[in-house]
Scaffold this motif. Sequence first.
Motif, PDB file in Angstrom:
ATOM      1  N   ALA A 160       5.480   3.579  11.549  1.00 34.73           N
ATOM      2  CA  ALA A 160       5.838   2.751  10.397  1.00 34.73           C
ATOM      3  C   ALA A 160       7.109   3.235   9.708  1.00 34.73           C
ATOM      4  O   ALA A 160       7.835   2.436   9.107  1.00 34.73           O
ATOM      5  N   VAL A 161       7.419   4.530   9.782  1.00 32.69           N
ATOM      6  CA  VAL A 161       8.622   5.066   9.140  1.00 32.69           C
ATOM      7  C   VAL A 161       9.876   4.387   9.688  1.00 32.69           C
ATOM      8  O   VAL A 161      10.694   3.836   8.942  1.00 32.69           O
ATOM      9  N   GLY A 162      10.052   4.427  11.007  1.00 33.99           N
ATOM     10  CA  GLY A 162      11.213   3.797  11.623  1.00 33.99           C
ATOM     11  C   GLY A 162      11.162   2.289  11.555  1.00 33.99           C
ATOM     12  O   GLY A 162      12.188   1.620  11.343  1.00 33.99           O
TER      13      GLY A 162
ATOM     14  N   TYR B 225      18.963   1.752  17.624  1.00 29.95           N
ATOM     15  CA  TYR B 225      19.646   1.022  16.555  1.00 29.95           C
ATOM     16  C   TYR B 225      20.341   1.982  15.595  1.00 29.95           C
ATOM     17  O   TYR B 225      21.521   1.785  15.242  1.00 29.95           O
ATOM     18  N   PHE B 226      19.636   3.024  15.163  1.00 34.46           N
ATOM     19  CA  PHE B 226      20.223   3.920  14.171  1.00 34.46           C
ATOM     20  C   PHE B 226      21.212   4.920  14.770  1.00 34.46           C
ATOM     21  O   PHE B 226      21.946   5.573  14.019  1.00 34.46           O
TER      22      PHE B 226
ATOM     23  N   THR C 192      17.913  11.060   8.912  1.00 33.64           N
ATOM     24  CA  THR C 192      17.557  11.612  10.225  1.00 33.64           C
ATOM     25  C   THR C 192      16.060  11.482  10.483  1.00 33.64           C
ATOM     26  O   THR C 192      15.627  11.205  11.601  1.00 33.64           O
ATOM     27  N   TRP C 193      15.269  11.654   9.458  1.00 31.94           N
ATOM     28  CA  TRP C 193      13.819  11.508   9.588  1.00 31.94           C
ATOM     29  C   TRP C 193      13.441  10.075   9.957  1.00 31.94           C
ATOM     30  O   TRP C 193      12.652   9.846  10.866  1.00 31.94           O
ATOM     31  N   GLN C 194      14.040   9.104   9.272  1.00 36.78           N
ATOM     32  CA  GLN C 194      13.705   7.702   9.515  1.00 36.78           C
ATOM     33  C   GLN C 194      14.247   7.190  10.845  1.00 36.78           C
ATOM     34  O   GLN C 194      13.575   6.422  11.536  1.00 36.78           O
ATOM     35  N   GLY C 195      15.459   7.596  11.193  1.00 37.75           N
ATOM     36  CA  GLY C 195      16.126   7.022  12.358  1.00 37.75           C
ATOM     37  C   GLY C 195      15.988   7.808  13.634  1.00 37.75           C
ATOM     38  O   GLY C 195      16.334   7.293  14.708  1.00 37.75           O
ATOM     39  N   LEU C 196      15.472   9.045  13.557  1.00 34.58           N
ATOM     40  CA  LEU C 196      15.385   9.856  14.773  1.00 34.58           C
ATOM     41  C   LEU C 196      14.060  10.599  14.908  1.00 34.58           C
ATOM     42  O   LEU C 196      13.309  10.355  15.852  1.00 34.58           O
ATOM     43  N   VAL C 197      13.771  11.484  13.968  1.00 31.55           N
ATOM     44  CA  VAL C 197      12.621  12.379  14.135  1.00 31.55           C
ATOM     45  C   VAL C 197      11.299  11.612  14.185  1.00 31.55           C
ATOM     46  O   VAL C 197      10.519  11.742  15.135  1.00 31.55           O
ATOM     47  N   ALA C 198      11.030  10.797  13.161  1.00 30.19           N
ATOM     48  CA  ALA C 198       9.764  10.052  13.125  1.00 30.19           C
ATOM     49  C   ALA C 198       9.630   9.088  14.300  1.00 30.19           C
ATOM     50  O   ALA C 198       8.566   9.040  14.943  1.00 30.19           O
ATOM     51  N   PRO C 199      10.657   8.305  14.656  1.00 29.20           N
ATOM     52  CA  PRO C 199      10.527   7.405  15.811  1.00 29.20           C
ATOM     53  C   PRO C 199      10.304   8.134  17.134  1.00 29.20           C
ATOM     54  O   PRO C 199       9.554   7.646  17.985  1.00 29.20           O
ATOM     55  N   VAL C 200      10.947   9.296  17.320  1.00 30.29           N
ATOM     56  CA  VAL C 200      10.741  10.050  18.562  1.00 30.29           C
ATOM     57  C   VAL C 200       9.305  10.554  18.633  1.00 30.29           C
ATOM     58  O   VAL C 200       8.637  10.452  19.677  1.00 30.29           O
ATOM     59  N   LEU C 201       8.809  11.108  17.531  1.00 30.15           N
ATOM     60  CA  LEU C 201       7.417  11.558  17.496  1.00 30.15           C
ATOM     61  C   LEU C 201       6.466  10.382  17.729  1.00 30.15           C
ATOM     62  O   LEU C 201       5.468  10.502  18.453  1.00 30.15           O
ATOM     63  N   ALA C 202       6.775   9.236  17.111  1.00 33.75           N
ATOM     64  CA  ALA C 202       5.939   8.045  17.284  1.00 33.75           C
ATOM     65  C   ALA C 202       5.927   7.593  18.735  1.00 33.75           C
ATOM     66  O   ALA C 202       4.875   7.197  19.261  1.00 33.75           O
TER      67      ALA C 202
END
Length: 500
Positions: free
Chosen positions: A66-68, A394-395, A404-414
């Motif tokens: 949901a973050v990304g 996209y980001f 960085t959390w919204q566009g990279l870290v959280a989506p990669v973990l997700a």
Amino acid sequence: MSSVHQPVPQLRRRRLGVIHLLFFTVAASAPLTVLGGGVTTTFAVTGNAGVPLSFLVLAVALALFAVGYAAMSRHVANAGAFYSYLAQGLGPRWAVSGSFVALLSYNAIQIGLYGLFGASLAGFLSSTFGITLPWWALAVAALIVVGALGVLRVDLNARVLAVLLILECIIVALYDISAFGHPAGGSVSFAGLTPSNLFTPTVGAVFAFSIAGFIGFESGAIYSEECRNPRVTVARATFAALTFTGLFYALSAWAMTVNVGAENLQAEAGTKQADLVFSVLAQNWGGGISVLGNLLFLTSVFAALLSFHNGVARYLFALGRERVLLAAFSRVGAASGGPLTGSLAQSALAIVVVVAFAIFGADPVLQLFTWFSGTSAVGVVLLMAVTSVAVVGYFRRHRDAASTWQGLVAPVLATIVLFAIVAILVINFDVLMGSSDPGWFERGFFPGLMLVVALLGLGWAAVIKRNKPAVYKRIGQTAMAPEVVEPKIQLNVPTPPRAG
């Protein structure tokens, strides 16, 4: 030949706020249906007392997605949701492939729910009034009502869902109060929240059942073009729906373990099913509340039917508008401003499937509902996983648009977590289908169907690229930028002269 540019078909703007979207998304998850159907079935099949904890674990996992997803919703508003996100992040061919998977997934859960609704209403009429009617006739009647509501104003749909959802949540809350007030053994047990009870050999099957309860929380983006402030509305509604459903499901499932006792769960749930909820209501709040609970169980399923119907209609609208499918799907109602042809097409498909299952004498719950809801769970979680990859893509091109959390870290973990959940769903798909002796059909047919549909989407994208390159370039691009605000019209009215 006229050279006048034809306007792009649009849905009616600025009708929905956060609360409207919250009703759509939570209604799709159907809290009373999850408690009376999903939770009891999970206990009956797995015997795992850690089901309440599974909802909290999955809510955290889905929060990463949901973050990304929410961050991207601030920059892209399109009725195609996953379709447009994949186009913006991974390109047109993946968007078309994803749209095919989305159509199959949301149609599957919507049509499968007709089986559950028809069978549940038939049972209620028989036990309460002695009236015997075939499940399919009741399902078709519901289909007609859903189809009629589907072509009306979307904010009217939201009001209908609001009333039904509030009432069913009150019933679930009454059950929770009763269950915690009458604990087995005289004291409240925390067995349902103990990790050692969840992480047993049956944990995969528990996650496979529990994830289905969240399907729908992600659907807020489908209504982004109709929101009053899409830049923030979709994000707020998505997080609110996920938080509410995760905590509500966990609390209610825990209440069931407390009331029944962890050691008795499997036997009691297998014997009583939904009556495990309604018998407690009858004992503590009276027979009238129990009957009302049964009615609201039916309206809970109906609310989910309406919510998913609206979602499918908007996907078809988005694909028709960009000529990925027939242009006729982009037609909207003159009065309602909603997707007219898409709504009618979804109803037509549903009635064909329901009638076919009735003709062949298939079981409306064990086959139509169970098979189709399991298929939907696989497809939607797969879409979430691939969309998380698209968010990163996209980001990467819009680095200043998100942290960085919204566009990279959280989506990669997700992405990692969601693909793991997809694997769990596929491995345990025979459990979702209620099979104790799984064969190749139970294990492979429906998950394999998702792969086939995804490949067909890639193939169709290649056809569009070759034959209609202009259409291919516009795939997923017909989106209203949420940050664009329509200018206010000011009227210069002369000020009347002062008296005196």
